[in-house]
Write an enzyme that holds these catalytic residues in place. Structure first.
Site, PDB file in Angstrom:
ATOM      1  N   HIS A 260      43.818  31.665  45.744  1.00  0.00           N
ATOM      2  CA  HIS A 260      43.322  32.717  44.861  1.00  0.00           C
ATOM      3  C   HIS A 260      41.993  32.267  44.286  1.00  0.00           C
ATOM      4  O   HIS A 260      41.809  31.085  43.996  1.00  0.00           O
ATOM      5  CB  HIS A 260      44.328  32.979  43.722  1.00  0.00           C
ATOM      6  N   ASP A 316      50.883  38.225  46.454  1.00  0.00           N
ATOM      7  CA  ASP A 316      51.147  38.940  47.707  1.00  0.00           C
ATOM      8  C   ASP A 316      52.229  38.262  48.546  1.00  0.00           C
ATOM      9  O   ASP A 316      52.867  38.904  49.377  1.00  0.00           O
ATOM     10  CB  ASP A 316      49.870  39.043  48.543  1.00  0.00           C
TER      11      ASP A 316
HETATM   12  N1  ACO Z   1      45.225  28.870  53.496  1.00  0.00           N
HETATM   13  C1  ACO Z   1      44.696  27.653  53.753  1.00  0.00           C
HETATM   14  N2  ACO Z   1      43.588  27.169  53.137  1.00  0.00           N
HETATM   15  C2  ACO Z   1      42.999  27.961  52.239  1.00  0.00           C
HETATM   16  C3  ACO Z   1      43.507  29.235  51.906  1.00  0.00           C
HETATM   17  C4  ACO Z   1      44.655  29.677  52.575  1.00  0.00           C
HETATM   18  N3  ACO Z   1      45.194  30.878  52.329  1.00  0.00           N
HETATM   19  N4  ACO Z   1      42.720  29.789  50.971  1.00  0.00           N
HETATM   20  C5  ACO Z   1      41.749  28.916  50.715  1.00  0.00           C
HETATM   21  N5  ACO Z   1      41.909  27.809  51.486  1.00  0.00           N
HETATM   22  C6  ACO Z   1      41.058  26.624  51.494  1.00  0.00           C
HETATM   23  C7  ACO Z   1      39.766  26.918  52.243  1.00  0.00           C
HETATM   24  O1  ACO Z   1      39.889  26.652  53.606  1.00  0.00           O
HETATM   25  C8  ACO Z   1      38.799  26.014  51.536  1.00  0.00           C
HETATM   26  O2  ACO Z   1      38.999  24.697  52.029  1.00  0.00           O
HETATM   27  P1  ACO Z   1      37.726  23.711  52.236  1.00  0.00           P
HETATM   28  O3  ACO Z   1      37.175  23.508  50.861  1.00  0.00           O
HETATM   29  O4  ACO Z   1      38.324  22.478  52.839  1.00  0.00           O
HETATM   30  O5  ACO Z   1      36.779  24.447  53.133  1.00  0.00           O
HETATM   31  C9  ACO Z   1      39.277  26.006  50.089  1.00  0.00           C
HETATM   32  O6  ACO Z   1      40.660  26.340  50.151  1.00  0.00           O
HETATM   33  C10 ACO Z   1      38.571  27.020  49.208  1.00  0.00           C
HETATM   34  O7  ACO Z   1      38.555  28.281  49.881  1.00  0.00           O
HETATM   35  P2  ACO Z   1      37.563  29.464  49.488  1.00  0.00           P
HETATM   36  O8  ACO Z   1      37.611  30.510  50.545  1.00  0.00           O
HETATM   37  O9  ACO Z   1      36.224  28.909  49.140  1.00  0.00           O
HETATM   38  O10 ACO Z   1      38.206  29.977  48.141  1.00  0.00           O
HETATM   39  P3  ACO Z   1      37.997  31.414  47.511  1.00  0.00           P
HETATM   40  O11 ACO Z   1      38.265  31.261  46.081  1.00  0.00           O
HETATM   41  O12 ACO Z   1      36.710  32.023  47.915  1.00  0.00           O
HETATM   42  O13 ACO Z   1      39.144  32.254  48.254  1.00  0.00           O
HETATM   43  C11 ACO Z   1      40.858  33.717  48.765  1.00  0.00           C
HETATM   44  C12 ACO Z   1      40.137  32.961  47.650  1.00  0.00           C
HETATM   45  C13 ACO Z   1      39.880  34.654  49.472  1.00  0.00           C
HETATM   46  C14 ACO Z   1      41.969  34.566  48.132  1.00  0.00           C
HETATM   47  C15 ACO Z   1      41.466  32.715  49.769  1.00  0.00           C
HETATM   48  O14 ACO Z   1      42.338  31.819  49.120  1.00  0.00           O
HETATM   49  C16 ACO Z   1      42.159  33.382  50.939  1.00  0.00           C
HETATM   50  O15 ACO Z   1      41.489  33.767  51.906  1.00  0.00           O
HETATM   51  N6  ACO Z   1      43.522  33.541  50.884  1.00  0.00           N
HETATM   52  C17 ACO Z   1      44.263  34.235  51.909  1.00  0.00           C
HETATM   53  C18 ACO Z   1      44.195  35.748  51.660  1.00  0.00           C
HETATM   54  C19 ACO Z   1      45.040  36.186  50.495  1.00  0.00           C
HETATM   55  O16 ACO Z   1      46.189  35.791  50.332  1.00  0.00           O
HETATM   56  N7  ACO Z   1      44.442  37.045  49.663  1.00  0.00           N
HETATM   57  C20 ACO Z   1      45.127  37.626  48.505  1.00  0.00           C
HETATM   58  C21 ACO Z   1      44.517  37.116  47.226  1.00  0.00           C
HETATM   59  S1  ACO Z   1      45.462  37.623  45.848  1.00  0.00           S
HETATM   60  C22 ACO Z   1      45.034  39.217  45.601  1.00  0.00           C
HETATM   61  O17 ACO Z   1      44.003  39.725  45.944  1.00  0.00           O
HETATM   62  C23 ACO Z   1      46.023  39.984  44.883  1.00  0.00           C
END
Ligand code: ACO
Length: 406
Positions: A260, A316
């Protein structure tokens, strides 16, 4: 004024709000001061919406009046139903919802009245009718006769009635209601921000709600719950979870329903939902799906650095099995999120207009500047002789960026 680039606006505070408070490091979410866990356990969606719009809990009389006012608005204008019948049956329900929320504005004589009173009435209509919009499209696409709303039921109960044509059990109604409470508001999330941008232009609430639905659709935001369920069904059984998830992690693929932007601790909405999802799954014969989810959580949280990165299940992750256990089609999951967040979106619109300033950030221009205009007959020669192909590509992208910043 010096300008800082903040991609994704992760470190930017762009509004004041009294609707919800989030402490992402500690995993806290409160609506108007009330902890989300206590609201999920003790409140309901109607009361939560009232709380978000009024900043305090209602008295029993206020809540009764509010509930009746919502019930009086369940019915859809017959012209709106006709319009929904023109949407292709193959359309994704979130796309159909975007269209029908927008179309609702055509049948509201107050659509363009931005007074607080009119906006509160429109907020009420949007919250009351959105479940009916979703259920109407779903029955239409399946060729089923439409179900008229039952204004003796709660929002959750009426939705299940209009969707299935059967009276929901109290347990089903409660399960959906909990999900509606948990999703109702969440600070300046992407769709709420989009709604506030739209209303900040002094547009109208239907336009803002339409913008928000379109923004919620994406898999990085509201669309994740559907993808969680698709993943669970693809895995199929508990024994296959380890191989599937470890494979995804080895390929550095994201696990949907984890992570998140704000929470770097356990999503407080997922705490209660996890316990609740287990109960709903157990009651409906879907316990194996819950067990798969639990195993996925164990594997992901055991990864090196994952806790340091703040990756935990988000709301979610466990709402997916709850919706599935209720018998909802996968492509309706994000619509349920929209039906709930409608109360937050509309509340934020009213709040934005109360102290409005046009939301209009800057973009950092990265293209060339000061070029001399070249007549069209000379352009190819001039372009090829003066710039490399990659530079020309940059120029055309930059030209697009320039016009879009107007
Ligand atoms: N699975 C595995 N690794 C993850 C995940 C995940 N779901 N989410 C983030 N990471 C990792 C990334 O690979 C990154 O690793 P790194 O630093 O080694 O490259 C690190 O965590 C940070 O990721 P970012 O994308 O920079 O974090 P951001 O805050 O931008 O992303 C997001 C948040 C978009 C929600 C992300 O966690 C994601 O894509 N999750 C999956 C989709 C999801 O579940 N969305 C629902 C969100 S809740 C909602 O809207 C109600």
């Amino acid at each position: 004024m010096p300008l800082n680039i903040d991609k994704g606006l992760a470190g930017t505070v762009a509004a004041d709000t009294a609707l919800s408070f989030i402490d992402g490091a500690k995993g806290v979410l409160e609506y108007a001061g009330y902890d989300i866990d206590s609201l999920a356990r003790s409140s309901n969606f109607e009361e939560t919406s009232w709380l978000l719009w009024n900043g305090r809990l209602p008295t029993s009389r206020e809540l009764a009046e509010f509930g009746s006012a919502l019930q009086a608005e369940y019915a859809l204008d017959p012209r709106l139903i006709d319009l929904i019948r023109t949407i292709p049956r193959t359309a994704a329900p979130m796309d159909a919802l975007r269209t029908s929320v927008s179309a609702m504005g055509h049948f509201d004589p107050e659509a363009d009245d931005n007074s607080v009173e009119a906006n509160r009435r429109k907020a009420l209509r949007l919250v009351a009718k959105t479940p009916g919009l979703i259920a109407t499209f779903d029955r239409w696409r399946k060729g089923k006769p439409l179900a008229a709303p039952d204004s003796s039921l709660s929002i959750a109960g009426n939705f299940l009635w209009m969707l299935t044509g059967a009276r929901p059990t109290p347990a089903m109604e409660r399960a959906l209601d909990v999900c509606l409470v948990l999703h109702a508001d969440h600070g300046l999330n992407a769709s709420t921000f989009a709604a506030r941008v739209t209303i900040s232009t002094q547009s109208d609430m239907y336009s803002a709600a339409t913008t928000a639905v379109g923004t919620l659709k994406g898999p990085l935001h509201g669309g994740a719950n559907q993808e969680v369920m698709e993943m669970l069904l693809e895995i199929g059984e508990l024994e296959k979870v380890d191989g599937y998830i470890n494979g995804k992690l080895a390929r550095k693929e994201r696990i949907m329903g984890f992570g998140h932007r704000v929470y770097k601790a356990y999503d407080p909405r997922a705490t209660y939902l996890k316990t609740f999802a287990r109960q709903v799954a157990s009651d409906t014969g879907n316990l194996p799906l819950f067990e798969m989810s639990r195993r996925i959580e164990e594997i992901v949280l055991a990864q090196p650095n994952i806790i340091e990165k703040g990756i935990f299940p988000n709301v979610d992750f466990y709402s997916a099995t709850t919706y599935y256990s209720l018998g909802l089609d996968l492509d309706l999951f994000t619509c349920m999120f929209a039906a709930s967040r409608m109360s937050g979106w509309t509340g934020h619109c009213i709040e934005q207009l109360a102290a409005n300033k046009l939301i209009r950030p800057h973009a950092d221009y990265t293209g060339p500047r000061g070029l001399a205009y070249v007549a069209i007959g000379l352009r190819e020669d001039a372009a090829t002789s003066r710039t490399s192909p990659s530079a020309r590509q940059t120029m055309s992208v930059a030209a697009g960026a320039k016009s879009s910043s107007m």
